[in-house]
Write an enzyme that holds these catalytic residues in place. Structure first.
Site, short mmCIF file in Angstrom:
data_model
loop_
_atom_site.label_atom_id
_atom_site.label_comp_id
_atom_site.label_asym_id
_atom_site.label_seq_id
_atom_site.Cartn_x
_atom_site.Cartn_y
_atom_site.Cartn_z
N ASP B 80 -3.57 -15.03 75.43
CA ASP B 80 -4.80 -15.83 75.33
C ASP B 80 -4.49 -17.28 74.97
OD1 ASP B 80 -7.34 -16.97 74.18
OD2 ASP B 80 -8.08 -14.94 74.59
N ARG B 82 -6.12 -19.41 73.55
CA ARG B 82 -6.65 -19.92 72.28
C ARG B 82 -5.81 -19.49 71.07
NH1 ARG B 82 -12.32 -17.22 73.55
NH2 ARG B 82 -10.81 -15.61 74.17
N HIS B 134 -6.19 -10.89 68.01
CA HIS B 134 -7.22 -11.90 67.77
C HIS B 134 -8.59 -11.39 68.18
CE1 HIS B 134 -7.97 -13.22 72.01
NE2 HIS B 134 -6.79 -12.68 72.18
#
Lengths: 218, 253
Positions: B80, B82, B134
């Site tokens: 990911d 982020r 996450h």
């Protein structure tokens, strides 16, 4: 203890960002639209976002030993499929780097006096059995190294392998179903044009070099 | 399903991004109109700027870095965009050895993620392995949705072939979600996703702990011939930027 330090530096970073822009995290949590899939080495000295100044949200990242793209590896294939056909990245970059430990191990193995090309499996890192995952993982790179007939173990030879490795992985990537389809159709199912690139990061200067082996739709 | 939501939201996100400014990690405001310039060129330009300013701050940084690496930490994170580990922990090159894949998994039979572990433990002699999941994980969300809908574990994403890499990769996670179906369906979607993200991290901590590389390291530590290796499970909360330790750290018995 480094792990407590990481948690502390994270807390400081989060506080600094939230103070600078209170909307950053809530917006980030809503979704991601990275423009690039970065396939790099696990090496601690090549953190993708830091060395490019990219912000969270820009780079979808996969890092493994010696930045490999093995054609039958479902780990990397799932990353590629998701990045291109679900997230709509427009660039896929394979990034190698100088002084790569994996590449060095392959160079040492391929030039060892007792090395016999084509004699599989290869114990690239001879401390461990040939069947161990790390040796199976490095086998294609050791075979590539042997085929280059470099003559001796030197810094120049290592750099040659690092660059030829990136070119080979870009070729593997270009032959994947996901990229073939994107190139043949002109765009992906998400309507994006995809380009693939091969870069090498020079640890001694901190600079990325484009090997100019980029490919895109015909 | 999160994947579908992110597809349909994509034009909206793009518009919102173009209309708002984005803060980079040094706190400068950058115009999102820079998105119009070829992204790969921007990365190379960003690298040139970073290299120049790093050298200015510390003239010997790169020469020293080129001599070798000695990270104490191996980080298994999600691919990911982020969750860039070095940015969110404010770490510098050389600190963290990294592997990232869909939903931060370390399946025992996966040569890719396991070879990273072998190299990190036996060759680099890292002292900590961190599994960092996450919130809002697309992979975990896909598995959750499939499990709640009663799909088979081999068909997490209905618009992907079951024999394809993405469904094969998500199969263990969906299987796991199916085994927790009654607990997960009793919660709100958002709570259920958080639970699955956490349980996935715990499962990967177990996978890593049971690996030959870690077991051998713990044996050596017990015999007094090795150094300490610990395996940790963390979750990065996207909405706050904060990492949470799940306190499931494992070491030799």
């Amino acid at each position: 203890m480094p792990v407590h330090q990481l948690l502390a530096t994270n807390a400081q970073w989060a506080a600094d960002v939230a103070q600078s822009d209170p909307t950053f995290f809530p917006t980030s949590a809503q979704g991601q639209s990275p423009h690039t899939l970065w396939i790099g080495c696990a090496d601690s000295r090549v953190p993708a976002s830091v060395i490019t100044g990219a912000k969270p949200g820009e780079l979808f990242v996969h890092r493994n030993i010696a930045n490999q793209f093995h054609p039958d590896d479902k780990n990397i294939l799932s990353v590629l499929r998701y990045a291109v056909d679900h997230l709509g990245v427009e660039h896929v970059v394979i990034v190698g780097h100088s002084r790569c430990g994996g590449a060095q191990a392959c160079l040492n193995a391929a030039l060892a006096p007792n090395f016999v090309p084509g004699n599989l499996p290869i114990a690239t890192i001879e401390d461990y059995p040939a069947e161990e995952d790390i040796n199976r993982w490095l086998e294609p790179l050791t075979e590539l190294t042997a085929s280059l007939e470099l003559g001796s173990i030197s810094d120049a030879a290592l750099q040659t392998i690092v660059e030829e490795n990136v070119k080979l992985q870009v070729k593997n990537l270009s032959q994947s179903e996901v990229i073939q389809r994107a190139f043949e159709n002109g765009t992906t199912a998400l309507g994006k044009k995809v380009q693939i690139h091969g870069w090498v990061y020079d640890l001694a200067t901190g600079r990325l070099k484009d090997l100019h082996v980029s490919q895109s739709s015909k | 399903m999160f994947f579908r939501n992110s597809l349909s939201l994509f034009p909206i996100i793009l518009l919102a991004t173009a209309l708002t400014s984005i803060v980079n990690v040094e706190g400068h405001r950058l115009s999102a109109r820079q998105n119009k310039v070829d992204a790969s060129e921007r990365l190379l330009q960003g690298n040139a700027q970073w290299a120049a300013s790093t050298k200015k701050d510390n003239t010997t940084f790169f020469q020293t870095s080129a001599k070798g690496q000695d990270p104490k930490v191996l980080w298994y994170g999600c691919a990911d965009s982020r969750e860039p580990e070095s940015v969110i922990t404010n770490s510098i090159p050389g600190d963290i050895f990294v592997h990232r894949n869909i939903a931060n998994q370390v399946p025992p039979e996966d040569a890719n993620s396991v070879s990273v572990l072998e190299y990190a433990i036996k060759h680099l002699k890292v002292e900590h392995v961190i599994i960092a999941g996450h919130t809002n994980c697309g992979g975990a969300n896909a598995s959750l949705s499939a499990a709640l809908a009663g799909s088979s574990a081999s068909q997490t994403l209905s618009d992907e072939p079951s024999a394809g890499a993405l469904n094969k990769w998500l199969e263990p996670l969906t299987e796991f979600a199916l085994s927790q179906k009654s607990q997960l369906s009793a919660k709100s979607n958002s709570d259920a996703l958080t639970v699955l993200v956490e349980e996935n991290v715990k499962k990967q901590v177990e996978n890593v702990s049971n690996s030959e590389a870690i077991q051998a390291a713990w044996q050596a530590e017990t015999n007094g011939t090795g150094r300490a290796v610990r395996v940790h499970g963390w979750v990065y909360d996207l909405s706050t930027g904060l990492i949470r330790d799940l306190n499931v750290t494992r070491g030799p018995n």
